[in-house]
Motif scaffolding. Structure first.
Motif, PDB file in Angstrom:
ATOM      1  N   ASP A   1       0.858  -1.182   0.000  1.00  0.00           N
ATOM      2  CA  ASP A   1       0.000   0.000   0.000  1.00  0.00           C
ATOM      3  C   ASP A   1       0.895   1.233   0.000  1.00  0.00           C
ATOM      4  O   ASP A   1       2.048   1.188   0.434  1.00  0.00           O
ATOM      5  CB  ASP A   1      -0.927   0.017   1.224  1.00  0.00           C
ATOM      6  CG  ASP A   1      -2.151   0.897   1.005  1.00  0.00           C
ATOM      7  OD1 ASP A   1      -3.234   0.355   0.701  1.00  0.00           O
ATOM      8  OD2 ASP A   1      -2.019   2.129   1.114  1.00  0.00           O
TER       9      ASP A   1
ATOM     10  N   ASP B   1       4.127   2.350  -4.158  1.00  0.00           N
ATOM     11  CA  ASP B   1       3.242   3.249  -4.890  1.00  0.00           C
ATOM     12  C   ASP B   1       3.033   2.683  -6.294  1.00  0.00           C
ATOM     13  O   ASP B   1       3.985   2.590  -7.078  1.00  0.00           O
ATOM     14  CB  ASP B   1       3.875   4.651  -4.952  1.00  0.00           C
ATOM     15  CG  ASP B   1       2.950   5.667  -5.626  1.00  0.00           C
ATOM     16  OD1 ASP B   1       1.995   5.260  -6.323  1.00  0.00           O
ATOM     17  OD2 ASP B   1       3.199   6.876  -5.449  1.00  0.00           O
TER      18      ASP B   1
ATOM     19  N   VAL C   1      -8.943   0.326  -5.892  1.00  0.00           N
ATOM     20  CA  VAL C   1      -7.758   1.170  -5.660  1.00  0.00           C
ATOM     21  C   VAL C   1      -7.670   2.279  -6.703  1.00  0.00           C
ATOM     22  O   VAL C   1      -7.309   3.405  -6.375  1.00  0.00           O
ATOM     23  CB  VAL C   1      -6.465   0.318  -5.712  1.00  0.00           C
ATOM     24  CG1 VAL C   1      -5.227   1.195  -5.573  1.00  0.00           C
ATOM     25  CG2 VAL C   1      -6.484  -0.758  -4.634  1.00  0.00           C
TER      26      VAL C   1
HETATM   27  C1  LIG Z   1     -10.429   1.407  -0.896  1.00  0.00           C
HETATM   28  S1  LIG Z   1      -8.909   0.714  -0.378  1.00  0.00           S
HETATM   29  C2  LIG Z   1      -9.032  -0.887  -1.109  1.00  0.00           C
HETATM   30  C3  LIG Z   1      -8.617  -1.986  -0.168  1.00  0.00           C
HETATM   31  C4  LIG Z   1      -8.878  -3.392  -0.702  1.00  0.00           C
HETATM   32  N1  LIG Z   1      -8.122  -3.631  -1.910  1.00  0.00           N
HETATM   33  C5  LIG Z   1     -10.344  -3.625  -0.930  1.00  0.00           C
HETATM   34  O1  LIG Z   1     -10.773  -3.769  -2.063  1.00  0.00           O
HETATM   35  O2  LIG Z   1     -11.099  -3.647   0.050  1.00  0.00           O
HETATM   36  C6  LIG Z   1      -7.766   1.558  -1.452  1.00  0.00           C
HETATM   37  C7  LIG Z   1      -6.322   1.454  -0.994  1.00  0.00           C
HETATM   38  O3  LIG Z   1      -5.490   1.802  -2.085  1.00  0.00           O
HETATM   39  C8  LIG Z   1      -4.379   2.507  -1.593  1.00  0.00           C
HETATM   40  N2  LIG Z   1      -3.807   3.310  -2.669  1.00  0.00           N
HETATM   41  C9  LIG Z   1      -4.305   4.456  -3.225  1.00  0.00           C
HETATM   42  N3  LIG Z   1      -3.465   4.916  -4.162  1.00  0.00           N
HETATM   43  C10 LIG Z   1      -2.423   4.054  -4.224  1.00  0.00           C
HETATM   44  C11 LIG Z   1      -1.222   3.997  -4.982  1.00  0.00           C
HETATM   45  N4  LIG Z   1      -0.926   4.929  -5.878  1.00  0.00           N
HETATM   46  N5  LIG Z   1      -0.366   2.953  -4.756  1.00  0.00           N
HETATM   47  C12 LIG Z   1      -0.663   2.009  -3.843  1.00  0.00           C
HETATM   48  N6  LIG Z   1      -1.774   2.003  -3.083  1.00  0.00           N
HETATM   49  C13 LIG Z   1      -2.651   3.022  -3.262  1.00  0.00           C
HETATM   50  C14 LIG Z   1      -4.947   3.351  -0.462  1.00  0.00           C
HETATM   51  O4  LIG Z   1      -3.939   3.756   0.451  1.00  0.00           O
HETATM   52  C15 LIG Z   1      -5.987   2.415   0.141  1.00  0.00           C
HETATM   53  O5  LIG Z   1      -5.471   1.715   1.256  1.00  0.00           O
END
Ligand SMILES: C[S@@+](CC[C@H](N)C(=O)[O-])C[C@H]1O[C@@H](n2cnc3c(N)ncnc32)[C@H](O)[C@@H]1O
Length: 279
Positions: free
Chosen positions: A154, A208, A226
């Motif tokens: 994440d 990221d 995501v």
């Molecule tokens: C809504 S949650 C989804 C969690 C899980 N995958 C689900 O479906 O329940 C979105 C996650 O994506 C992460 N996220 C957002 N932008 C991102 C990026 N550029 N790279 C990695 N993670 C990211 C956020 O920090 C957050 O924890």
């Protein structure tokens, strides 16, 4: 003190403060500060959505606009974390959209775990860890002895450090059945903690999706809920990179409302529901 569970509640926009039109200069100022303060590059996020969310958040905090919000975020660590949580939206739960998990198990996960010598999975954007722990429970139920490695990544370090503990409140455990709780968790005070059997399968890492290199090869990549605020160009690039990170025959698992238009252009094939396969 117990951390209250995150819910799917959207940000409530006060009726007296409608979202202002996107002001490119103010947006640029905000985006530069977000990059400097939070390390997030907003250039690949959809500006209209980000602007609406940022202004809604500022209003909810009693601040007049994005400039005032950014100024306050510089000195207020709690507000900074809340702002980051709002931008990254880390809402999640165990077995989110359970019918999609059932389909994943029947069509892909069970066959992989029973036929292969080992299985490598990536939970990309894993938030508080519900997704990697869901995968770990399923893997141990289906094939207790097959070596499984789950990479859980994440963007948000704070969320990751909480995920690493494997500690969940009663309310956060809503999706986990009593028999799974008994088998895979133990009581710690009024909370639940994942047993080492699950923890051993998961490696946690800050990553990221828009900036960092992707490891490979994976049998299964889960990237669910995501990319909703990423631009279309950023999504296409990301799906191509996921395709490269999958082994041939590997599967990409998206969120219930997500799909890839022109999927063949990114090198994948549709494989039912929200699944895509590398040919
Ligand atoms: C809504 S949650 C989804 C969690 C899980 N995958 C689900 O479906 O329940 C979105 C996650 O994506 C992460 N996220 C957002 N932008 C991102 C990026 N550029 N790279 C990695 N993670 C990211 C956020 O920090 C957050 O924890």
């Amino acid at each position: 003190m117990e951390t209250p569970p995150r819910t799917l509640r959207p940000i409530v926009m006060p009726t007296f403060a409608p979202a202002p039109d996107l002001d490119p200069e103010a947006y640029d100022r905000m985006a530069r500060s977000v990059r400097a303060l939070l390390g997030i590059d907003l250039s690949q996020y959809k500006p209209a959505q980000v602007w609406r969310r940022v202004n809604g958040f500022a209003s909810a905090k009693g601040l007049p606009d994005a400039d005032a919000l950014v100024a306050k975020v510089q000195h207020d660590a709690e507000l900074r974390q809340a702002f980051l949580d709002m931008l990254t939206i880390n809402v999640s739960e165990f077995f989110r959209n359970v019918e999609a998990w059932d389909a994943l198990v029947a069509q892909f996960l069970r066959p992989m775990l029973l036929a292969q010598l080992s299985v490598r999975i990536w939970s990309a954007g894993c938030s508080l860890g519900y997704e990697p722990f869901t995968l770990a429970m399923l893997a141990r139920e289906i094939a207790p002895h097959t070596p499984v490695k789950i990479m859980a990544t994440d963007l948000d370090d704070t969320i990751l450090s909480r995920a690493r503990t494997g500690n969940y409140t009663e309310a956060q455990m809503a999706g986990v059945s009593p028999s799974r709780r008994a088998r895979f968790f133990r009581n710690v005070g009024s909370n639940w903690e994942a047993k080492p059997e699950l923890q051993a399968l998961i490696t946690w890492k800050r990553h990221d999706l828009l900036r960092d290199p992707y490891e490979r090869p994976y049998d299964l990549i889960c990237c669910r809920n995501v990319v909703i605020y990423f631009t279309e160009a950023a999504k296409v690039d990301l799906y191509k990179r996921f395709c490269d990170a999958l082994r041939p025959g590997g599967v990409l698992f998206l969120g219930a409302t997500e799909s890839i238009p022109n999927v063949r252009n990114v090198g994948l094939l549709p494989a039912g529901l929200t699944f895509y396969k590398r040919p």
